[in-house]
Design a protein around this motif. Structure first.
Motif, PDB file in Angstrom:
ATOM      1  N   GLN A   1       1.130  -1.101  -0.091  1.00 38.25           N
ATOM      2  CA  GLN A   1      -0.196   0.039   0.032  1.00 38.25           C
ATOM      3  C   GLN A   1       0.748   1.766   0.511  1.00 38.25           C
ATOM      4  O   GLN A   1       0.753   2.551   0.050  1.00 38.25           O
ATOM      5  CB  GLN A   1      -1.332   0.214   1.065  1.00 38.25           C
ATOM      6  CG  GLN A   1      -1.786   0.998   1.114  1.00 38.25           C
ATOM      7  CD  GLN A   1      -3.179   0.559  -0.438  1.00 38.25           C
ATOM      8  OE1 GLN A   1      -3.529  -0.430  -0.083  1.00 38.25           O
ATOM      9  NE2 GLN A   1      -3.346   2.103  -1.429  1.00 38.25           N
TER      10      GLN A   1
ATOM     11  N   ILE B   1       1.866   1.730  -3.637  1.00 37.07           N
ATOM     12  CA  ILE B   1       1.218   2.269  -4.266  1.00 37.07           C
ATOM     13  C   ILE B   1       0.761   3.891  -4.079  1.00 37.07           C
ATOM     14  O   ILE B   1       0.141   4.279  -5.164  1.00 37.07           O
ATOM     15  CB  ILE B   1      -0.577   1.224  -4.089  1.00 37.07           C
ATOM     16  CG1 ILE B   1       0.022  -0.114  -4.824  1.00 37.07           C
ATOM     17  CG2 ILE B   1      -1.815   2.227  -5.138  1.00 37.07           C
ATOM     18  CD1 ILE B   1      -1.100  -1.353  -4.216  1.00 37.07           C
TER      19      ILE B   1
ATOM     20  N   TYR C   1      -2.657   2.421 -10.543  1.00 36.62           N
ATOM     21  CA  TYR C   1      -3.777   1.542 -10.903  1.00 36.62           C
ATOM     22  C   TYR C   1      -2.930  -0.300 -11.505  1.00 36.62           C
ATOM     23  O   TYR C   1      -3.818  -1.184 -11.535  1.00 36.62           O
ATOM     24  CB  TYR C   1      -4.679   1.730 -12.333  1.00 36.62           C
ATOM     25  CG  TYR C   1      -5.775   2.449 -10.853  1.00 36.62           C
ATOM     26  CD1 TYR C   1      -6.449   2.087 -10.491  1.00 36.62           C
ATOM     27  CD2 TYR C   1      -6.026   3.737 -11.168  1.00 36.62           C
ATOM     28  CE1 TYR C   1      -7.976   2.895  -9.480  1.00 36.62           C
ATOM     29  CE2 TYR C   1      -6.871   4.663 -10.301  1.00 36.62           C
ATOM     30  CZ  TYR C   1      -7.837   4.221 -10.110  1.00 36.62           C
ATOM     31  OH  TYR C   1      -8.825   5.208  -9.438  1.00 36.62           O
TER      32      TYR C   1
ATOM     33  N   ILE D   1      -1.908  -1.722  -8.292  1.00 40.16           N
ATOM     34  CA  ILE D   1      -3.918  -2.379  -7.925  1.00 40.16           C
ATOM     35  C   ILE D   1      -3.945  -3.633  -8.784  1.00 40.16           C
ATOM     36  O   ILE D   1      -4.534  -4.722  -8.096  1.00 40.16           O
ATOM     37  CB  ILE D   1      -5.446  -1.031  -8.046  1.00 40.16           C
ATOM     38  CG1 ILE D   1      -4.457  -0.277  -7.308  1.00 40.16           C
ATOM     39  CG2 ILE D   1      -5.935  -1.734  -7.601  1.00 40.16           C
ATOM     40  CD1 ILE D   1      -5.248   0.628  -6.602  1.00 40.16           C
TER      41      ILE D   1
END
Length: 573
Positions: free
Chosen positions: A110, A113, A121, A124
Motif C-alpha cells: 500500500q 501504491i 492502477y 492495484i
C-alpha cells in the motif's frame, strides 16, 4: 504506400542487437533487485519500477519491429520465432518483479501504491491478479512452453491463412480480395465469390479445426486447471477489468434485440427485389452506381471528418500519412485484415490495411486511424499503461467511423444516403450483433471437449440463425466460415469487447451530438489515460455508469433510431 519502420529500427540485425542488449539489462536488473524489493523505500521502488518499464519497452520495441515485418511478409516466420525466443529469455529475468510485489506485506504494497502516481492502477491490478499467479519457477515454465503451444498455433494459423489462394474468374485471389467481392453489386459475382471462398477453405478444415481445438485446450489448461480461474471467460474479464455480470448483461441485451437485424434484412430483401436473401447477398450495395474510391480520396475524407471534430485528431492522422505509419495495399504473403499496433511510446503506432477501394475500406481506414490516435495519445501514460482493456480499446476506432459517417451523409443525394445508411447499419451489425454471435459461438465451443469439423459447423450455423432468423437464408457453404476468423485463435473471448465498445461509443457520440459540456477536451483526456485508470472510473467524467444494465439499452436505442431514419428515407424516396 508501405510503412516506414525506421522509427523503430533500420534493419533486422540492428533490432536483434538491441533486443540482446535489453536481455543483458534484464539479467542485470534481476541480479540487482531480486529478493530486495522489501528493502526499498517508496521513492526507490518507483525508480526501480521505471527501470523495469524501460526494459520492457525495449523488448517490446524489438518484437514490434519483427512482427510488423512478418505481418507484411509471412515468409519471415523464422525471424519472428528467433526474436520471440530471445525475448522470452529476457522476460524470464523479469518474472520475479510482479511476483515479489504481490507477496510483499499488504502495508508495504500500500505504501508503494500510494506513492506510485500514474502506476497506481497497474499495481492495484497486480493485486487483483495475485490469486492466479504461480511461483516464479512455474511462471517461467509456462513462458517457455508458450513458444510451442498457443503462440505456435497462432503463428501456424497466420502463416497458413496467408498462403491460401481463392480461384475466381481465372485468377487466384487473396483472402482480402475474395472477401471484397462479396460487396459486389452483381449477384452472380457475389455468389461466385462465396463459392470460391468456401472451396478455398474446405481442404484446410481439418488443420483449422485442429488449431482451434489446441487453442481452446491450451486456454483451459493454463487458466482454469493451472491458474485456478473460476471459468474459461474469467481471465479475459479480469484483464478487461469488467465483471462477468456486466458482460452477461451486454450479451443478453444484444441477444434480446436481434429483431433489429431481422427487420433490416427483411427491408433490404425487398429493396433488392429478391425472393430470398442468401448469405452472399448480405453486403450487396443498394446503390449499384457506387464507384471505387482511391486511397487519396479515402485519406481526404477521413482527414476532413477528423478536422470537423478535433484539431488533435486531425494533426495526429496527418502525421500518420506524412510519416508513413500505414501499409496500405494487399500483396503476396501479407496477412489479411487490418490492425493498428501501438508499438512503444518512444516511436508511434503502425497501421496495416488491405485497401481494395471499396466504401467499407474508407471506414476501415477511419477505424484503424482511430486506434492509432488513441494509442498515440496514450503514450503519455507510459509503456506499462499505454494498452487499454479490450473493452475500451475500440472506443476511438468506432467513434472515428461515426465521424466519417456524419461527414459523408451530409454531402449525398437521398439515393446515395440510403446506400450509406444501409452500409453504416451493416457496419454496426458487424460490430455489435455479429460479435455477440461470435461470443455465443465461442462459449459453446469452449464448453465442449474436442470438436470435429462438422460439430464446429453445426454450432456456427445455429448461432448465426438466431440472429438472422427468417430474414437471411444461410447456405451450406456458409457453415465453414468460422474457420478464417483470427480472433478465435489469437484472443479467445475478445469479440464481446467490440460490442461493448460499440454501445459505449454510440452513447458517447450522442453526448457529443447533444453538446455535452467540454466533450472534446474530456474525450481527449479519456483517450490519453490509456489503461492507467479503470474504464468504470474513466467514464465518470461523462456521467456514465457501465454497471447499470440500462446503460446498454441506451446504445440499442441509438441503433433503433438509425433504423427508423433509414426507413423514413426509403418512404420519402
Amino acid at each position: 504506400m508501405n510503412w516506414d519502420l525506421s522509427a523503430l529500427f533500420n534493419s533486422i540485425p540492428e533490432a536483434e542487437e538491441f533486443l540482446k542488449e535489453a536481455s543483458f539489462r534484464a539479467a542485470d536488473f534481476e541480479k540487482k533487485y531480486k529478493n530486495r524489493l522489501y528493502t526499498l523505500s517508496a521513492d526507490e521502488f518507483i525508480e526501480v519500477l521505471k527501470e523495469y518499464e524501460d526494459i520492457l519497452e525495449n523488448i517490446g520495441r524489438s518484437l514490434t519491429y519483427i512482427y510488423l515485418i512478418f505481418a507484411t511478409d509471412t515468409s519471415k516466420g523464422s525471424f519472428l520465432s528467433k526474436f520471440q525466443e530471445i525475448a522470452t529469455k529476457a522476460q524470464e529475468h523479469l518474472v520475479f518483479f510482479e511476483l515479489e510485489f504481490i507477496h510483499l506485506p499488504i502495508d508495504k504494497q500500500q505504501k508503494f501504491i500510494d506513492n506510485s502516481g500514474i502506476y497506481k492502477y497497474y499495481l492495484i491490478h497486480l493485486q487483483e491478479e495475485s490469486y492466479y499467479k504461480l511461483s516464479e519457477k512455474e511462471e517461467k515454465i509456462l513462458m517457455k512452453k508458450d513458444l510451442t503451444s498457443s503462440s505456435a498455433f497462432s503463428r501456424l494459423f497466420d502463416e497458413h491463412l496467408s498462403k491460401l489462394k481463392f480461384f475466381f474468374d481465372g485468377k487466384y485471389l487473396s483472402e482480402e480480395e475474395i472477401l471484397s467481392k462479396l460487396y459486389s453489386p452483381e449477384r452472380n459475382e457475389r455468389k461466385k465469390a462465396q463459392i470460391a471462398l468456401t472451396l478455398g477453405l474446405k481442404p484446410h478444415q481439418h488443420i483449422l479445426a485442429y488449431i482451434y481445438n489446441q487453442i481452446k485446450k491450451d486456454w483451459k489448461i493454463e487458466y482454469v486447471e493451472i491458474r485456478g480461474y473460476e471459468n474459461i471467460e474469467a481471465p479475459r474479464h479480469l484483464s478487461n477489468r469488467v465483471s462477468k455480470k456486466s458482460v452477461d448483461a451486454l450479451v443478453n441485451t444484444v441477444n434480446e434485440n436481434t429483431w433489429i437485424v431481422e427487420k433490416y434484412y427483411s427491408i433490404k430483401k425487398q429493396l433488392l427485389g429478391l425472393d430470398k436473401l442468401y448469405d452472399y447477398d448480405r453486403y450487396a450495395p443498394l446503390n449499384i452506381k457506387e464507384k471505387e474510391i482511391t486511397f487519396d480520396e479515402a485519406k481526404n475524407l477521413v482527414l476532413e471528418s477528423f478536422k470537423d471534430f478535433s484539431d488533435t485528431f486531425y494533426e495526429i492522422a496527418k502525421k500518420a500519412f506524412e510519416e508513413k505509419w500505414i501499409d496500405v495495399y494487399p500483396k503476396e504473403g501479407k496477412r489479411g485484415g487490418a490492425f493498428s499496433h501501438s508499438a512503444t511510446p518512444k516511436a508511434h503506432p503502425y497501421v496495416l490495411l488491405n485497401f481494395t477501394s471499396q466504401r467499407r475500406d474508407v471506414f476501415t481506414l477511419a477505424h484503424e486511424l482511430g486506434h492509432a490516435i488513441h494509442q498515440y495519445l496514450a503514450r503519455e501514460a507510459g509503456y506499462i499503461n499505454q494498452d487499454t482493456p479490450l473493452t475500451t480499446a475500440e472506443t476511438a476506432s468506432i467513434f472515428s467511423e461515426m465521424l466519417l459517417f456524419e461527414k459523408i451523409k451530409n454531402s449525398l443525394t437521398k439515393e446515395e444516403l440510403i446506400g450509406v445508411y444501409a452500409g453504416k447499419l451493416e457496419d454496426i451489425f458487424a460490430t455489435l450483433f455479429r460479435q455477440i454471435v461470435f461470443t455465443n459461438f465461442e462459449r459453446k465451443v469452449h464448453e465442449a471437449d474436442e470438436l470435429s469439423e462438422e460439430e464446429y459447423n453445426k454450432l456456427w450455423m445455429e448461432e448465426n440463425k438466431k440472429m438472422f432468423k427468417e430474414s437471411v437464408t444461410l447456405t451450406k457453404n456458409y457453415e465453414i466460415w468460422w474457420s478464417y476468423i483470427p480472433h478465435f485463435i489469437h484472443s479467445p473471448f475478445y469479440c464481446y469487447a467490440y460490442s461493448y465498445a460499440q454501445l459505449l461509443v454510440l452513447t458517447l457520440f450522442k453526448l457529443y451530438k447533444d453538446g455535452f459540456n467540454n466533450f472534446e477536451e474530456k474525450y481527449i483526456k479519456f483517450l490519453s489515460q490509456g489503461g492507467s485508470i479503470p474504464p468504470k472510473k474513466q467514464l465518470e467524467m461523462f456521467d456514465l455508469n457501465i454497471e447499470d444494465e440500462s446503460f446498454w439499452q441506451s446504445g440499442i436505442e441509438f441503433v433503433k433510431e438509425m433504423l427508423n431514419e433509414f426507413e423514413r428515407l426509403i418512404d420519402d424516396n
